[in-house]
Design a protein around this motif. Structure first.
Motif, PDB file in Angstrom:
ATOM      1  N   LEU A 177      34.859  38.712  48.861  1.00 50.61           N
ATOM      2  CA  LEU A 177      36.114  39.472  48.856  1.00 50.61           C
ATOM      3  C   LEU A 177      36.837  39.310  47.521  1.00 50.61           C
ATOM      4  O   LEU A 177      37.059  38.204  47.053  1.00 50.61           O
ATOM      5  CB  LEU A 177      37.034  38.972  49.983  1.00 50.61           C
ATOM      6  CG  LEU A 177      38.495  39.426  49.915  1.00 50.61           C
ATOM      7  CD1 LEU A 177      38.622  40.896  50.244  1.00 50.61           C
ATOM      8  CD2 LEU A 177      39.374  38.611  50.845  1.00 50.61           C
ATOM      9  N   ASN A 183      40.406  40.890  45.543  1.00 51.10           N
ATOM     10  CA  ASN A 183      41.512  41.857  45.605  1.00 51.10           C
ATOM     11  C   ASN A 183      41.915  42.132  44.168  1.00 51.10           C
ATOM     12  O   ASN A 183      41.962  41.226  43.342  1.00 51.10           O
ATOM     13  CB  ASN A 183      42.693  41.330  46.437  1.00 51.10           C
ATOM     14  CG  ASN A 183      43.521  40.298  45.717  1.00 51.10           C
ATOM     15  OD1 ASN A 183      42.957  39.394  45.116  1.00 51.10           O
ATOM     16  ND2 ASN A 183      44.836  40.415  45.776  1.00 51.10           N
ATOM     17  N   HIS A 205      44.749  43.237  41.877  1.00 51.37           N
ATOM     18  CA  HIS A 205      46.210  43.316  41.950  1.00 51.37           C
ATOM     19  C   HIS A 205      46.739  43.713  40.578  1.00 51.37           C
ATOM     20  O   HIS A 205      46.666  42.938  39.633  1.00 51.37           O
ATOM     21  CB  HIS A 205      46.728  41.932  42.373  1.00 51.37           C
ATOM     22  CG  HIS A 205      48.179  41.911  42.745  1.00 51.37           C
ATOM     23  ND1 HIS A 205      48.741  40.875  43.427  1.00 51.37           N
ATOM     24  CD2 HIS A 205      49.184  42.792  42.534  1.00 51.37           C
ATOM     25  CE1 HIS A 205      50.034  41.120  43.627  1.00 51.37           C
ATOM     26  NE2 HIS A 205      50.318  42.278  43.075  1.00 51.37           N
ATOM     27  N   GLU A 219      52.913  49.379  41.177  1.00 51.08           N
ATOM     28  CA  GLU A 219      52.035  48.227  41.346  1.00 51.08           C
ATOM     29  C   GLU A 219      51.076  48.498  42.500  1.00 51.08           C
ATOM     30  O   GLU A 219      51.439  49.139  43.468  1.00 51.08           O
ATOM     31  CB  GLU A 219      52.930  47.025  41.671  1.00 51.08           C
ATOM     32  CG  GLU A 219      52.231  45.705  41.660  1.00 51.08           C
ATOM     33  CD  GLU A 219      53.203  44.535  41.908  1.00 51.08           C
ATOM     34  OE1 GLU A 219      54.345  44.596  41.433  1.00 51.08           O
ATOM     35  OE2 GLU A 219      52.798  43.589  42.586  1.00 51.08           O
ATOM     36  N   PHE A 220      49.813  48.065  42.378  1.00 46.99           N
ATOM     37  CA  PHE A 220      48.930  48.176  43.538  1.00 46.99           C
ATOM     38  C   PHE A 220      48.169  46.884  43.736  1.00 46.99           C
ATOM     39  O   PHE A 220      48.035  46.066  42.834  1.00 46.99           O
ATOM     40  CB  PHE A 220      47.993  49.395  43.432  1.00 46.99           C
ATOM     41  CG  PHE A 220      47.031  49.376  42.260  1.00 46.99           C
ATOM     42  CD1 PHE A 220      45.856  48.621  42.300  1.00 46.99           C
ATOM     43  CD2 PHE A 220      47.292  50.118  41.114  1.00 46.99           C
ATOM     44  CE1 PHE A 220      44.975  48.618  41.232  1.00 46.99           C
ATOM     45  CE2 PHE A 220      46.415  50.117  40.035  1.00 46.99           C
ATOM     46  CZ  PHE A 220      45.257  49.360  40.100  1.00 46.99           C
ATOM     47  N   ASN A 221      47.688  46.691  44.932  1.00 47.86           N
ATOM     48  CA  ASN A 221      46.962  45.473  45.298  1.00 47.86           C
ATOM     49  C   ASN A 221      45.960  45.860  46.374  1.00 47.86           C
ATOM     50  O   ASN A 221      46.330  46.143  47.510  1.00 47.86           O
ATOM     51  CB  ASN A 221      47.960  44.418  45.807  1.00 47.86           C
ATOM     52  CG  ASN A 221      47.266  43.106  46.160  1.00 47.86           C
ATOM     53  OD1 ASN A 221      46.046  42.967  46.048  1.00 47.86           O
ATOM     54  ND2 ASN A 221      48.063  42.133  46.597  1.00 47.86           N
ATOM     55  N   LEU A 222      44.681  45.946  45.974  1.00 48.65           N
ATOM     56  CA  LEU A 222      43.680  46.487  46.890  1.00 48.65           C
ATOM     57  C   LEU A 222      42.677  45.415  47.284  1.00 48.65           C
ATOM     58  O   LEU A 222      42.184  44.672  46.446  1.00 48.65           O
ATOM     59  CB  LEU A 222      42.927  47.644  46.222  1.00 48.65           C
ATOM     60  CG  LEU A 222      43.816  48.754  45.653  1.00 48.65           C
ATOM     61  CD1 LEU A 222      43.010  49.640  44.727  1.00 48.65           C
ATOM     62  CD2 LEU A 222      44.422  49.573  46.778  1.00 48.65           C
ATOM     63  N   GLY A 223      42.386  45.371  48.563  1.00 49.66           N
ATOM     64  CA  GLY A 223      41.372  44.443  49.041  1.00 49.66           C
ATOM     65  C   GLY A 223      40.003  45.115  48.952  1.00 49.66           C
ATOM     66  O   GLY A 223      39.847  46.259  49.365  1.00 49.66           O
ATOM     67  N   PRO A 263      36.490  44.084  50.150  1.00 52.83           N
ATOM     68  CA  PRO A 263      35.636  43.100  50.819  1.00 52.83           C
ATOM     69  C   PRO A 263      34.140  43.443  50.790  1.00 52.83           C
ATOM     70  O   PRO A 263      33.318  42.571  51.057  1.00 52.83           O
ATOM     71  CB  PRO A 263      36.162  43.109  52.261  1.00 52.83           C
ATOM     72  CG  PRO A 263      36.751  44.462  52.451  1.00 52.83           C
ATOM     73  CD  PRO A 263      37.173  44.965  51.114  1.00 52.83           C
ATOM     74  N   MET A 272      31.648  48.588  46.793  1.00 51.49           N
ATOM     75  CA  MET A 272      32.841  49.431  47.003  1.00 51.49           C
ATOM     76  C   MET A 272      33.384  49.945  45.679  1.00 51.49           C
ATOM     77  O   MET A 272      33.374  49.231  44.684  1.00 51.49           O
ATOM     78  CB  MET A 272      33.952  48.576  47.626  1.00 51.49           C
ATOM     79  CG  MET A 272      34.212  48.812  49.068  1.00 51.49           C
ATOM     80  SD  MET A 272      35.615  47.778  49.543  1.00 51.49           S
ATOM     81  CE  MET A 272      36.913  49.007  49.519  1.00 51.49           C
ATOM     82  N   LYS A 281      41.768  54.560  40.747  1.00 49.94           N
ATOM     83  CA  LYS A 281      43.219  54.488  40.666  1.00 49.94           C
ATOM     84  C   LYS A 281      43.678  55.059  39.334  1.00 49.94           C
ATOM     85  O   LYS A 281      42.943  54.996  38.333  1.00 49.94           O
ATOM     86  CB  LYS A 281      43.706  53.025  40.744  1.00 49.94           C
ATOM     87  CG  LYS A 281      43.685  52.426  42.142  1.00 49.94           C
ATOM     88  CD  LYS A 281      44.508  53.210  43.097  1.00 49.94           C
ATOM     89  CE  LYS A 281      45.766  52.588  43.557  1.00 49.94           C
ATOM     90  NZ  LYS A 281      46.429  53.373  44.611  1.00 49.94           N
ATOM     91  N   LYS A 306      44.930  41.052  38.197  1.00 50.97           N
ATOM     92  CA  LYS A 306      44.474  39.736  38.602  1.00 50.97           C
ATOM     93  C   LYS A 306      43.897  39.789  40.004  1.00 50.97           C
ATOM     94  O   LYS A 306      44.108  40.748  40.750  1.00 50.97           O
ATOM     95  CB  LYS A 306      45.620  38.722  38.539  1.00 50.97           C
ATOM     96  CG  LYS A 306      46.711  38.935  39.560  1.00 50.97           C
ATOM     97  CD  LYS A 306      47.576  37.694  39.693  1.00 50.97           C
ATOM     98  CE  LYS A 306      48.608  37.905  40.785  1.00 50.97           C
ATOM     99  NZ  LYS A 306      49.348  36.747  41.145  1.00 50.97           N
ATOM    100  N   ASP A 346      43.956  37.640  43.407  1.00 46.77           N
ATOM    101  CA  ASP A 346      44.678  36.530  44.031  1.00 46.77           C
ATOM    102  C   ASP A 346      43.724  35.586  44.762  1.00 46.77           C
ATOM    103  O   ASP A 346      44.057  34.436  45.013  1.00 46.77           O
ATOM    104  CB  ASP A 346      45.735  37.067  45.005  1.00 46.77           C
ATOM    105  CG  ASP A 346      46.814  37.851  44.287  1.00 46.77           C
ATOM    106  OD1 ASP A 346      47.472  37.275  43.413  1.00 46.77           O
ATOM    107  OD2 ASP A 346      46.972  39.048  44.577  1.00 46.77           O
ATOM    108  N   VAL A 347      42.547  36.100  45.099  1.00 43.78           N
ATOM    109  CA  VAL A 347      41.578  35.253  45.792  1.00 43.78           C
ATOM    110  C   VAL A 347      40.953  34.270  44.807  1.00 43.78           C
ATOM    111  O   VAL A 347      40.721  33.108  45.117  1.00 43.78           O
ATOM    112  CB  VAL A 347      40.474  36.114  46.453  1.00 43.78           C
ATOM    113  CG1 VAL A 347      39.553  35.244  47.284  1.00 43.78           C
ATOM    114  CG2 VAL A 347      41.082  37.213  47.298  1.00 43.78           C
ATOM    115  N   PRO A 397      41.809  32.866  41.370  1.00 40.26           N
ATOM    116  CA  PRO A 397      42.908  32.853  40.384  1.00 40.26           C
ATOM    117  C   PRO A 397      42.460  32.842  38.926  1.00 40.26           C
ATOM    118  O   PRO A 397      43.255  33.130  38.046  1.00 40.26           O
ATOM    119  CB  PRO A 397      43.692  31.583  40.732  1.00 40.26           C
ATOM    120  CG  PRO A 397      42.885  30.826  41.707  1.00 40.26           C
ATOM    121  CD  PRO A 397      41.880  31.737  42.308  1.00 40.26           C
TER     122      PRO A 397
END
Lengths: 231, 936
Positions: A123, A125, A127, A135-139, A141, A145, A149, A161, A163-164, A166
Motif C-alpha cells: 500500500l 498513499n 499525498h 491538496e489530494f491524498n490517494l490510497g 493498495p 494501479m 491527477k 509524500k 504517509d505509509v 515516511p
C-alpha cells in the motif's frame, strides 16, 4: 502563380516561426563538499525491504561524478508574462517503484495529467501537499494501479509524500508553459523551442535553493544558461 | 373743533404704543417664520432631494444603456404598423364598437331579468321551507307550485344570457383582430422599458417643481409640505425622562434619509445606507427599524432633529473639532443619554443579548468580556449573572512553593519578574509614590508576605526521583503540550497560563516536580491539568524550567521597612475599631512580627487580594470593588472626573480608569487608606476600549421580554460548554467552534498537530466522548502532544458533550451500542476489502518499535465504541473533505473503486462493507489478518 505565392508565404511563415525560437541548454555545476549519502532503512515495511538487495540512498542532494547536480528543476521565471500555452495532453509518469518515487523531481504543466502508478505490491498513499492547487491524498493498495491527477495552478514546487513510508518524498514543479527541464545524471538540461526573447531562468534544488540566470534567445540560435550551486 | 373729552388715557400715546407693538409683532412674526423655514433638517432634506435627483439622472443614463435598443426599435416599428392598421380600419372598428355597445346593453337587460327571477325563486323557497318546518302544508303548497313554474322560465333566461354573451365575445374578437396587436406590443414595450420608467418616476419625485415650492413655502407649509419630519414610533419601547416615561419616538430618519435604502452606500453623510442591512433595519433582518428604532442601540436624543441636540458623540477630539467647524456641534453636557460613539456601540447589544458568552457580530464586546474574565475583574467587582472564579494561584500552601523574600520583590514590581504577567501592579503607583506612601507600601508588602507565610500550611512534596535532563525537558515543553497554554522561550502561541520564565528564581525544585506530577495536589481548584507525566519526564521538565533564572530580579533589594511606619500603621488600623489610647496600649503588647502580620492581614483585606487568590482567613471575604451589574446605566454625574482632562462621557471615564486606575486621584489630597486602590494592569488602549465597551454594556435596560434574545435550551447548553472551552483554553491546541488551535500555527506538518475538533459531535459517540474527557486515552500514538487529564466534574463533562453535539447540530442519542444493520455477505466482503486495501498497514494496535511517527493511525479496535457509523461512511468516501490535510488517503477517489470485482465495484457498497466490518471488528481479528502480499 497565385498558388505558388501562397506556398511561398506559408513557407516563410513557418520558417519565421521556427527562426523566432531557440533551444536553451546548460548545466547545474556543484562546488564544495558533497553531503554524505544517507541510507534509507526500509525495515518498517518488509515488502519494501525485500525489493532491494543493494542499499538505497535518499535523494535530497545527489552530486553527479562530473561535479554537477542531479534533480535540479529549471524553468522560466520571468519573460513569458501574458502568453498562454495550451496544456500538454501527454501524461507525465510518476511511479512508486521499490518504495521509491521515480522520478524524484519532475515537472508538469497546469492541466497536464500526472499519471501516478503503483508498481509495488504494497500500500502506498500519494499525498500532494500543494498549496496553490487542491491538496489530494490517494490510497493505492493494488499493484499496477494508475490514477491521473492534474494541478490547477502553477507552484514551485509541490511536495509529494507517502504517509505509509515516511522516507518517500518527491517534488513536482507545476508551471503554466511547456518550457522546463530537470537535470539528469550529467547535470545538464535542455529547454526546447523557447520563443525569442529575454528571460530569467530559475534552477530550483531541494537542498541548495534557487539560482537564476538571464538568457536571451534570438534567431534560432542555441542559447546557454549555466547555474552553479555550492554545498 | 369739539372739545377734547377728558379720558384716563392719552390717545396719542396709545397710538404710538400700538404702532410700536405692531411693528415688533410683525418683526417677531417674520423672524419666527424665517426661523422655521430655515431649520437645519429642512436644509438636509433639500440637499437629499438634490442629491437623489442627480443620482437618478445618472442612473437613468445607465439604465437606458442597458435597454436593448435594437429590440426597442423593432417593437416601435411594429407598433407603428399596427397603429396604422387600426387607423385604416377606423370605420370598421367604430361600426363594430357601436354594435358591441348595443349587444352590451342587451346583455345587461337579460342579466337583470335573469337575476330578478332567481331572487323571486329564492324568496319563494324561503317561505316554502319555513311553512314546511311549521307543518303548514296548505300554506306551503302554492310556493312549491310557483317555484316549479318559474324553474322553466329561469332555464330559458339562462340560455338567452349565454347566447348574448357568446355574441358579445364574437364581436369583441372582431374588434381585437385590428386593435389587439397594439395592446400586446404596448405591453411588451413597457416591460422592456420598465427599469427606465421606474427611474423616470424617481426623477419626477425628486425634481423641484413650483407646486412643491408653494407647498413648502413659509406660512403655507402647514397644509401638505413635502419637507416633513420623519419619525419611527417604537411601540414596545419607552424612553425614561426621570419623572416620566414616554413612548420611544426616533426622528433620526428625518436627516438620515437613506439609512434603510440599498444603493446609497457611497452617499455623503447623513444620507448613507446603514453598513449592515442584513442584520439591522431591513424588514427581513432580526432588528427591524419599526421595532427597534435607532436610539435603542445608538443612544442619543431620538426626538431631536438638530445635529447638536440629537446628542451626536464624536469618536475623537479631532472629530469633535471637525464637527464643531462643520455643523456647529457642541457637547450636550446636561443630556445624560448621549449617543454612543461607533467604537462602543456594541455595548447596546447586551441590552437584549444576555446570558451569552459570545454575542454574534460584536467582537469588541466579546473581547471586553473575555478580558474581564481573564484578568479577574469579577474577583473584586460583582456582576450579576457572571460566573466568578479565582484567576490567580492558590496561596494556602505558599510556604511550600517559595519564600517570603520573593513575594516582597514580586509585590513591589510583578512585571520585573515576568513582563507578561496578569498580576497587576498594586503598590508604588502614581498615587502612592510620595515618600510617605512609599514607606507605607514597603511596610504593607512586608506585612502581606509575613501573613501569607504564616497563614499557609506546608504540603507534602516529592523530590524528583531521577536526575533531570534539561535538554530533554526543553524538548518536552515544546512538544508535549505545555505550549497549549504557556509561552516559553520564544514559543508564544498562548498566554493562558503564566509564561514559563525565571522559575529558577522563584519556586522550589521539589514543589515544581510535585506540581507537574499532580497540580491538583497543591491546588485543588487550579485549571492546570495533569499531563500524566512519568517521573523521568517531570524531572526533565523540572530541570529545564529551574535552569531559567531571572538574575536581575534576584538582584533587586526590597526597600527598608521602617519599624516606626509599621507601628504607626498598626495603630491606624487598630484605631478604626477602638479608641486611640487603647490602640496605643494594644501596640505595646504586640511584637514587631505580630505587627507585621497584623498590617498584612489588614492590607490583604484593604486591597482584596482574595478576589483572585485563595488565602487562609479570607474564605468568606466579600469582594472589595464597586458592583458593576448596572454600571452602564449609572448617571454621568456620579462619575468623579476629578482634575483629569478627559471628555465628559462615561466611555471616556471608564476607559481612562482602566488605563490608569489611580489617575483620578491626580491633584487630590487624600490620606493613604482613602486613596484609590484599583491596581494597575497595564492594559493597552485597545484592551481598555474593549473593556469599556463591556462595562458600558452592563446596564438596566427596560426591554420587554419578547424583544430580548432569549436563549433556547440548546443555545444555553452551547454557551455553558463554550464557557468551559474558553476557561480551559481548549482552543490553545484544538481547532473548534471556528477558532484555529493556536499551537497549530507553530507547526508545519498537519499530521503532527493536535486534532481538529470541528464536527466532533458528528464523529464520535456521546458516551465515548464523556469517558474520554474524563480519563483521556491515547488515540493517536504518533502525536507528541498529549491530551491532558482535566479532572472535569460530571456536570462539566455532560455540558461539553452537549456542546460538541450542538456545534455539529446532532441531537444527543443515548443509544448504548449503536450498530448498523448488516448481512454476513457484507461482513465477509468488508473483511476482504479491509485486507486488500491494507488498512492494517497504518491502523495498528501494537506498532513495532522504531517505526516512524507518520507510520501510524488510530487503533481501529476503538472505532466500534468511539465512532458514529454514519460518520465512518463520510470519512471513508472523502477523508480530505472531512479533515483537510489528513494522512488518511482516499481509497475511492471521485467515487471510483480500485477493486472492480468486489460488490459489483460499487464504491458506496464497498465503503459500507468496510464500515460494517469495522463496527464488528475484534482485536483478535487483527492478529489473524496479516498484510497480504499481492502477487505481481
Amino acid at each position: 502563380m497565385k498558388k505558388f505565392m501562397f506556398v511561398l508565404m506559408a513557407g516563410l511563415f513557418v520558417c519565421s516561426q521556427a527562426a523566432l525560437a531557440g533551444n536553451v541548454t546548460g548545466s547545474a555545476a556543484f562546488s564544495g563538499t558533497a553531503p554524505a549519502k544517507t541510507e534509507i532503512v526500509m525495515a518498517a515495511d518488509p515488502t519494501c525491504a525485500s525489493l532491494h538487495t543493494e542499499p538505497v540512498y535518499t535523494e535530497e542532494a545527489v552530486v553527479n561524478s562530473n561535479n554537477t547536480l542531479k534533480n535540479v528543476f529549471v524553468y522560466v521565471k520571468t519573460g513569458l508574462e501574458g502568453k498562454t500555452f495550451p496544456a500538454a495532453t501527454t501524461p507525465v509518469s510518476f511511479d512508486q517503484n521499490g518504495c521509491h518515487y521515480m522520478p524524484h523531481v519532475t515537472g508538469v504543466m497546469v492541466g497536464q495529467p500526472l499519471e501516478i502508478i503503483n508498481s509495488d505490491s504494497t500500500l502506498h498513499n500519494v499525498h500532494s501537499l500543494a498549496k496553490e492547487s487542491k491538496e489530494f491524498n490517494l490510497g493505492m493498495p493494488i499493484k499496477g494501479m494508475k490514477i491521473k491527477k492534474t494541478f490547477e495552478k502553477p507552484e514551485i514546487m509541490v511536495k509529494m509524500k507517502c504517509d505509509v513510508h515516511p522516507w518517500m518524498n518527491a517534488y513536482v514543479g507545476v508551471v503554466s508553459n511547456p518550457f522546463f527541464a530537470v537535470t539528469g545524471e550529467d547535470g545538464s538540461f535542455e529547454i526546447k523551442d523557447l520563443p525569442a526573447g529575454t528571460y530569467t531562468l530559475a534552477a530550483w534544488h531541494e537542498t541548495f535553493g534557487e539560482q537564476t540566470a538571464e538568457v536571451t534567445v534570438a534567431d534560432g540560435q542555441p542559447a546557454t544558461a549555466n547555474f552553479s550551486f555550492s554545498g | 373743533m369739539p372739545p377734547k373729552k377728558p379720558s384716563l388715557y392719552s390717545l396719542d400715546k396709545t397710538t404710538v404704543a400700538f404702532a410700536l407693538a405692531s411693528v415688533i409683532l410683525v418683526i417677531g412674526l417674520v423672524w419666527m417664520v424665517l426661523q422655521d423655514s430655515t431649520r437645519e433638517w429642512k436644509g438636509w432634506q433639500r440637499k437629499f432631494m438634490t442629491y437623489m435627483h442627480e443620482k437618478s439622472v445618472a442612473e437613468r443614463d445607465q439604465t437606458l444603456k442597458a435597454v436593448n435598443q435594437g429590440e426597442l426599435k423593432r417593437l416601435q416599428t411594429e407598433l407603428d404598423q399596427a397603429k396604422a392598421v387600426v387607423k385604416e380600419r377606423q370605420k370598421d372598428i367604430r361600426k363594430a364598437q357601436k354594435e358591441l355597445d348595443i349587444i352590451n346593453t342587451r346583455q345587461i337587460k337579460i342579466k337583470t331579468s335573469y337575476q330578478n327571477l332567481k331572487q323571486f325563486q329564492d324568496s319563494d323557497r324561503y317561505y316554502y321551507e319555513e311553512d314546511e318546518e311549521h307543518h303548514e302544508k296548505e300554506k306551503a303548497e302554492p310556493y312549491a307550485k310557483a317555484m316549479e313554474a318559474r324553474a322553466k322560465e329561469i332555464a330559458e333566461w339562462k340560455n338567452k344570457l349565454e347566447d348574448v354573451e357568446a355574441e358579445q365575445a364574437a364581436k369583441q374578437s372582431e374588434i381585437n383582430q385590428w386593435t389587439g396587436k397594439v395592446t400586446e406590443l404596448e405591453r411588451e414595450k413597457a416591460r422592456l422599458e420598465r427599469d427606465v420608467t421606474t427611474v423616470e418616476t424617481k426623477i419626477k419625485n425628486f425634481t423641484p417643481t413650483l407646486a412643491k415650492e408653494i407647498l413648502n413655502a413659509p406660512m403655507l407649509d402647514f397644509i401638505h409640505p413635502t419637507l416633513q419630519v420623519q419619525q419611527i414610533v417604537v411601540e414596545k419601547l419607552q424612553d425614561d425622562y426621570y419623572f416620566a416615561k414616554a413612548q420611544k419616538v426616533d426622528r433620526c430618519i428625518t436627516c438620515h434619509l437613506g439609512i434603510d435604502q440599498k444603493g446609497l452606500e457611497d452617499a455623503p453623510q447623513p444620507f448613507r445606507t446603514h453598513p449592515n442591512l442584513d442584520l439591522y433595519l431591513s424588514s427581513n433582518s432580526p432588528h427591524k427599524m419599526e421595532e427597534f428604532g435607532c436610539t435603542t442601540c445608538h443612544g442619543g436624543s431620538g426626538q431631536s432633529v438638530s445635529f447638536t441636540t440629537a446628542a451626536h458623540t464624536p469618536r475623537s477630539p479631532a472629530q469633535a473639532a471637525e464637527w464643531h467647524k462643520k455643523y456647529g456641534w457642541e457637547s450636550l453636557d446636561y443630556w445624560a443619554d448621549k449617543m454612543l460613539p461607533l467604537n462602543h456601540v456594541e455595548a447596546s447589544c447586551a441590552k437584549c443579548h444576555t446570558g451569552a458568552v459570545e454575542v454574534p457580530q460584536a467582537p469588541q464586546l466579546n473581547e471586553g468580556r473575555r478580558l474581564a474574565a481573564e484578568f479577574g475583574c469579577f474577583g473584586c467587582h460583582k456582576v450579576e449573572g457572571v460566573e466568578r472564579w479565582k484567576v490567580g494561584p492558590d496561596l494556602q500552601h505558599i510556604q511550600s512553593k517559595l519564600d517570603a523574600d520573593w513575594i516582597v520583590r514580586w509585590l513591589h514590581n510583578p512585571k520585573e519578574f515576568r513582563h507578561s504577567t496578569k498580576m497587576p501592579q498594586i503598590f508604588d503607583v502614581e498615587n502612592t509614590s510620595d515618600p510617605e506612601s512609599l514607606d507605607k507600601n514597603a511596610a504593607a508588602i512586608a506585612g502581606i508576605a509575613a501573613y501569607l507565610m504564616k497563614h499557609s500550611d506546608p504540603i507534602a512534596l516529592t523530590a524528583p526521583s531521577a536526575a533531570g535532563d534539561s535538554e530533554k525537558g526543553k524538548k518536552l515543553v515544546e512538544e508535549i503540550g505545555c505550549l497549549g497554554c504557556h509561552t516559553s522561550q520564544g514559543f508564544s502561541a498562548n498566554h493562558h497560563g503564566p509564561e514559563l520564565t525565571g522559575m529558577g528564581s522563584k519556586v522550589k525544585t521539589d514543589w515544581l516536580f510535585s506540581w507537574l506530577k499532580d497540580p491538583k495536589h497543591y491546588s485543588p481548584g487550579t485549571r492546570m491539568p495533569n499531563l500524566r507525566l512519568s517521573d523521568q519526564e517531570a524531572a526533565d521538565i523540572t530541570a529545564f524550567l529551574m535552569s531559567d533564572r531571572n538574575e536581575k530580579f534576584e538582584g533587586i533589594r526590597a526597600p527598608y521597612v521602617k519599624p516606626e511606619v509599621v507601628s504607626s500603621m498598626t495603630v491606624e488600623f487598630l484605631s478604626s475599631t477602638m479608641r486611640h489610647e487603647d490602640a496605643e496600649k494594644k501596640l505595646t503588647e504586640m511584637s514587631p512580627e505580630d505587627q507585621l502580620e497584623f498590617i498584612g492581614s489588614k492590607m490583604i483585606a484593604h486591597q482584596g487580594c482574595f478576589g483572585c487568590h485563595d488565602i487562609k482567613g479570607f474564605e468568606d471575604a466579600k469582594p472589595i470593588g464597586v458592583e458593576l451589574t448596572y454600571e452602564g446605566s449609572k448617571d454621568l454625574s456620579k462619575f468623579d472626573f476629578g482634575f483629569v482632562n478627559v471628555p465628559r462621557t462615561k466611555q471616556d471615564w471608564i476607559a481612562q480608569k482602566i488605563r490608569n486606575p489611580r489617575g483620578y486621584d491626580h491633584g487630590k489630597v487624600k490620606p493613604y487608606f482613602e486613596k484609590l486602590k484599583m491596581p494597575h494592569f497595564g492594559f493597552t488602549d485597545e484592551q481598555a476600549n474593549a473593556l469599556a465597551t463591556f462595562v458600558l454594556s452592563l446596564q438596566k435596560a427596560d426591554i420587554p421580554m419578547d424583544m430580548r434574545k432569549t436563549l433556547t435550551e440548546t443555545e444555553k447548553e452551547t454557551e455553558t460548554g463554550r464557557l468551559i472551552v474558553q476557561k480551559m483554553n481548549c482552543q490553545g491546541c484544538h481547532t473548534v467552534d471556528g477558532v484555529d488551535g493556536r499551537v497549530r500555527a507553530m507547526m508545519t506538518d498537519a499530521g503532527a498537530m493536535p486534532p481538529v475538533l470541528t464536527g466532533e459531535g458528528k464523529k464520535v459517540k456521546e458516551a465515548w466522548l464523556y469517558h474520554f474527557l474524563k480519563a483521556p486515552v491515547t488515540i493517536r500514538p504518533w502525536l507528541h502532544y498529549r491530551m491532558p487529564t482535566f479532572e472535569f466534574h460530571d456536570k462539566d463533562l455532560t455540558s461539553l458533550v452537549s456542546y460538541f453535539n450542538h456545534l455539529s447540530d446532532v441531537p444527543a442519542r443515548y443509544v448504548a451500542d449503536e450498530l448498523p444493520q448488516t448481512t454476513p455477505e457484507m461482513l465477509k466482503e468488508g473483511k476482504n476489502l479491509f485486507e486488500q486495501l491494507q488498512c492494517i498497514k497504518c491502523h495498528k494496535s501494537n506498532p513495532e518499535p522504531g517505526l516512524s511517527a507518520s507510520f501510524l493511525a488510530p487503533d481501529l479496535v476503538m472505532a466500534k465504541n468511539r465512532l458514529r457509523p454514519d460518520w465512518i461512511l463520510d470519512w471513508l468516501k472523502d477523508p480530505q473533505a472531512v479533515q483537510e490535510g489528513t494522512m488518511m488517503p482516499a481509497f475511492w477517489p471521485e467515487g471510483a473503486s480500485p477493486l472492480p470485482d468486489v460488490l459489483e465495484g460499487s464504491a458506496d457498497k464497498q465503503v459500507q462493507a468496510v464500515r460494517d466490518y469495522l463496527m464488528a471488528f475484534h482485536p483478535e481479528e487483527e492478529k489473524k489478518a496479516p498484510v497480504p502480499e499481492t502477487k505481481a
